[in-house]
Design a protein around this motif. Structure first.
Motif, PDB file in Angstrom:
ATOM      1  N   ALA A  94       9.508 -16.725  -1.741  1.00 54.57           N
ATOM      2  CA  ALA A  94      10.147 -16.124  -0.570  1.00 54.57           C
ATOM      3  C   ALA A  94      11.457 -15.430  -0.956  1.00 54.57           C
ATOM      4  N   ILE A  95      12.207 -16.017  -1.865  1.00 53.77           N
ATOM      5  CA  ILE A  95      13.456 -15.398  -2.321  1.00 53.77           C
ATOM      6  C   ILE A  95      13.156 -14.122  -3.110  1.00 53.77           C
ATOM      7  N   ALA A  96      12.121 -14.169  -3.966  1.00 58.46           N
ATOM      8  CA  ALA A  96      11.720 -12.964  -4.698  1.00 58.46           C
ATOM      9  C   ALA A  96      11.337 -11.855  -3.728  1.00 58.46           C
ATOM     10  N   ARG A  97      10.605 -12.212  -2.673  1.00 64.38           N
ATOM     11  CA  ARG A  97      10.231 -11.221  -1.660  1.00 64.38           C
ATOM     12  C   ARG A  97      11.473 -10.647  -0.973  1.00 64.38           C
ATOM     13  N   ALA A  98      12.488 -11.479  -0.767  1.00 60.81           N
ATOM     14  CA  ALA A  98      13.707 -11.032  -0.095  1.00 60.81           C
ATOM     15  C   ALA A  98      14.529 -10.079  -0.950  1.00 60.81           C
ATOM     16  N   VAL A  99      14.474 -10.229  -2.264  1.00 54.43           N
ATOM     17  CA  VAL A  99      15.331  -9.404  -3.134  1.00 54.43           C
ATOM     18  C   VAL A  99      14.602  -8.216  -3.743  1.00 54.43           C
ATOM     19  N   VAL A 100      13.276  -8.122  -3.544  1.00 53.04           N
ATOM     20  CA  VAL A 100      12.502  -7.097  -4.256  1.00 53.04           C
ATOM     21  C   VAL A 100      12.895  -5.683  -3.845  1.00 53.04           C
ATOM     22  N   THR A 101      13.426  -5.502  -2.638  1.00 56.51           N
ATOM     23  CA  THR A 101      13.855  -4.167  -2.197  1.00 56.51           C
ATOM     24  C   THR A 101      15.295  -3.854  -2.588  1.00 56.51           C
ATOM     25  N   ASP A 102      15.928  -4.758  -3.338  1.00 55.69           N
ATOM     26  CA  ASP A 102      17.323  -4.599  -3.753  1.00 55.69           C
ATOM     27  C   ASP A 102      18.245  -4.430  -2.547  1.00 55.69           C
ATOM     28  N   PRO A 103      18.230  -5.410  -1.611  1.00 55.76           N
ATOM     29  CA  PRO A 103      19.013  -5.275  -0.380  1.00 55.76           C
ATOM     30  C   PRO A 103      20.511  -5.453  -0.627  1.00 55.76           C
ATOM     31  N   LEU A 110       4.866  -7.234  -0.439  1.00 57.95           N
ATOM     32  CA  LEU A 110       4.719  -6.813   0.958  1.00 57.95           C
ATOM     33  C   LEU A 110       5.846  -5.905   1.463  1.00 57.95           C
ATOM     34  N   PRO A 111       7.130  -6.260   1.272  1.00 57.07           N
ATOM     35  CA  PRO A 111       8.188  -5.386   1.808  1.00 57.07           C
ATOM     36  C   PRO A 111       8.170  -3.982   1.218  1.00 57.07           C
ATOM     37  N   LEU A 112       7.608  -3.841   0.033  1.00 56.56           N
ATOM     38  CA  LEU A 112       7.590  -2.540  -0.625  1.00 56.56           C
ATOM     39  C   LEU A 112       6.535  -1.603  -0.042  1.00 56.56           C
ATOM     40  N   LEU A 113       5.616  -2.154   0.752  1.00 56.36           N
ATOM     41  CA  LEU A 113       4.596  -1.316   1.374  1.00 56.36           C
ATOM     42  C   LEU A 113       5.221  -0.312   2.340  1.00 56.36           C
ATOM     43  N   LEU A 114       6.424  -0.622   2.824  1.00 59.30           N
ATOM     44  CA  LEU A 114       7.115   0.264   3.768  1.00 59.30           C
ATOM     45  C   LEU A 114       7.908   1.361   3.078  1.00 59.30           C
ATOM     46  N   ALA A 133       1.519   1.159  -8.512  1.00 62.25           N
ATOM     47  CA  ALA A 133       1.924   0.637  -9.818  1.00 62.25           C
ATOM     48  C   ALA A 133       3.403   0.273  -9.836  1.00 62.25           C
ATOM     49  N   GLU A 134       4.238   1.081  -9.180  1.00 62.65           N
ATOM     50  CA  GLU A 134       5.670   0.795  -9.135  1.00 62.65           C
ATOM     51  C   GLU A 134       5.947  -0.418  -8.250  1.00 62.65           C
ATOM     52  N   ARG A 135       5.235  -0.522  -7.118  1.00 61.23           N
ATOM     53  CA  ARG A 135       5.394  -1.714  -6.274  1.00 61.23           C
ATOM     54  C   ARG A 135       5.056  -2.971  -7.059  1.00 61.23           C
ATOM     55  N   ARG A 136       3.969  -2.925  -7.792  1.00 61.39           N
ATOM     56  CA  ARG A 136       3.553  -4.099  -8.573  1.00 61.39           C
ATOM     57  C   ARG A 136       4.569  -4.429  -9.657  1.00 61.39           C
ATOM     58  N   ARG A 137       5.097  -3.404 -10.309  1.00 58.56           N
ATOM     59  CA  ARG A 137       6.090  -3.633 -11.367  1.00 58.56           C
ATOM     60  C   ARG A 137       7.334  -4.307 -10.808  1.00 58.56           C
ATOM     61  N   ARG A 138       7.811  -3.834  -9.660  1.00 55.20           N
ATOM     62  CA  ARG A 138       9.017  -4.417  -9.066  1.00 55.20           C
ATOM     63  C   ARG A 138       8.766  -5.846  -8.598  1.00 55.20           C
ATOM     64  N   ALA A 139       7.581  -6.103  -8.066  1.00 56.14           N
ATOM     65  CA  ALA A 139       7.249  -7.465  -7.631  1.00 56.14           C
ATOM     66  C   ALA A 139       7.201  -8.408  -8.826  1.00 56.14           C
ATOM     67  N   ALA A 179      14.768  -3.131   6.809  1.00 53.41           N
ATOM     68  CA  ALA A 179      13.809  -3.205   5.705  1.00 53.41           C
ATOM     69  C   ALA A 179      14.443  -2.775   4.387  1.00 53.41           C
ATOM     70  N   ARG A 180      15.403  -1.894   4.463  1.00 53.09           N
ATOM     71  CA  ARG A 180      16.034  -1.392   3.235  1.00 53.09           C
ATOM     72  C   ARG A 180      17.241  -2.209   2.812  1.00 53.09           C
ATOM     73  N   HIS A 181      17.985  -2.742   3.748  1.00 50.56           N
ATOM     74  CA  HIS A 181      19.297  -3.299   3.414  1.00 50.56           C
ATOM     75  C   HIS A 181      19.423  -4.812   3.530  1.00 50.56           C
ATOM     76  N   VAL A 182      18.448  -5.492   4.124  1.00 51.25           N
ATOM     77  CA  VAL A 182      18.558  -6.934   4.351  1.00 51.25           C
ATOM     78  C   VAL A 182      17.347  -7.663   3.775  1.00 51.25           C
ATOM     79  N   GLY A 183      17.604  -8.715   3.012  1.00 51.05           N
ATOM     80  CA  GLY A 183      16.552  -9.606   2.538  1.00 51.05           C
ATOM     81  C   GLY A 183      16.601 -10.902   3.325  1.00 51.05           C
ATOM     82  N   LEU A 184      15.450 -11.360   3.799  1.00 45.30           N
ATOM     83  CA  LEU A 184      15.378 -12.528   4.676  1.00 45.30           C
ATOM     84  C   LEU A 184      14.691 -13.690   3.980  1.00 45.30           C
ATOM     85  N   VAL A 185      15.326 -14.868   4.061  1.00 45.68           N
ATOM     86  CA  VAL A 185      14.740 -16.111   3.534  1.00 45.68           C
ATOM     87  C   VAL A 185      14.716 -17.126   4.667  1.00 45.68           C
TER      88      VAL A 185
END
Length: 239
Positions: free
Chosen positions: A163-172, A118-122, A128-134, A94-100
């Protein structure tokens, strides 16, 4: 007994060491991978090519920590995956890999912004920070104006951008893509390949993708060919 991890290599994002993976009954196993070893440099774009059944998706899943090898070792961002239990592996992934994925895997009832969040919920981040990063991730893929749209209101290419944005939002550390253009028309496919290259160049993201799309070779640094579970060769790609 798992192989000991190789020494730390600052320039290596991911390394596969003598990987073997089989499926089916022990009496008649299907050998998906047989003794595969290779490395991906940090910030490199790599395409895994091969016919159906060559083992490329199996290799991608092992690199992403979605599956475990029968023998051999996977090291990503300095972490040997074999020493992690299932909970530890899930947390690491969840922290190190982004999946597409080929078919986007977006939640239909959620907006583009909510899907990316979604990935930031973990992570335990405040809402507010989750929304900003998304919002930043959606802007990075060119969809700042579409963040309130649900998947069915978006084109295939736009859904893959979400889907790509979701994969990179955690900065994997590692972005893995399984047939990211497989469900797209030619124009959208080129746009997605271009986007992955731009994200790689702008944010130094390491990208490993499985693809049948011959155009992909123009958008990567290296190509790794697999045939019947064996590494055939690798060639240089775009600068």
């Amino acid at each position: 007994m798992p192989l000991p991890p190789p020494p730390a290599e600052p320039d290596v994002a991911a390394r596969a060491v003598d990987l073997a993976r089989s499926y089916g009954k022990p009496a008649a196993p299907v050998h998906a991978l047989r003794g595969v070893s290779f490395a991906v440099r940090r910030g490199e774009r790599v395409a895994l090519l091969g016919k159906s059944g060559s083992g490329k998706s199996t290799l991608l899943n092992l690199l992403a920590g979605l599956d475990r090898p029968d023998t051999g070792e996977v090291v990503v961002a300095g972490q040997a995956l074999s020493v992690l239990d299932e909970d530890g592996l899930a947390a690491w992934r969840a922290r190190h890999v982004g999946l597409v994925f080929q078919f986007y895997n977006l939640i239909p009832v959620l907006s583009a912004l909510e899907n990316v969040e979604l990935p930031l919920l973990l992570t335990g981040l405040p809402r507010a920070e989750r929304r900003r990063r998304a919002e930043i991730a959606l802007a990075a893929v060119g969809l700042a104006a579409r963040q309130r749209h649900r998947p069915q209101q978006l084109s295939g290419g736009e859904q893959q951008r979400v889907a790509i944005a979701r994969a990179v939002v955690t900065d994997p550390d590692l972005l893995v893509a399984d047939e990211p253009t497989g469900d797209l028309d030619a124009r959208s496919a080129v746009e997605i390949l271009t986007l992955l290259r731009e994200l790689n160049r702008a944010f130094a993201k390491t990208v490993v993708m499985v693809t049948h799309d011959p155009r992909a070779e123009r958008f990567v640094d290296a190509v790794v060919h697999l045939d019947k579970g064996v590494l055939v060769n690798g060639t240089g790609g775009a600068p």
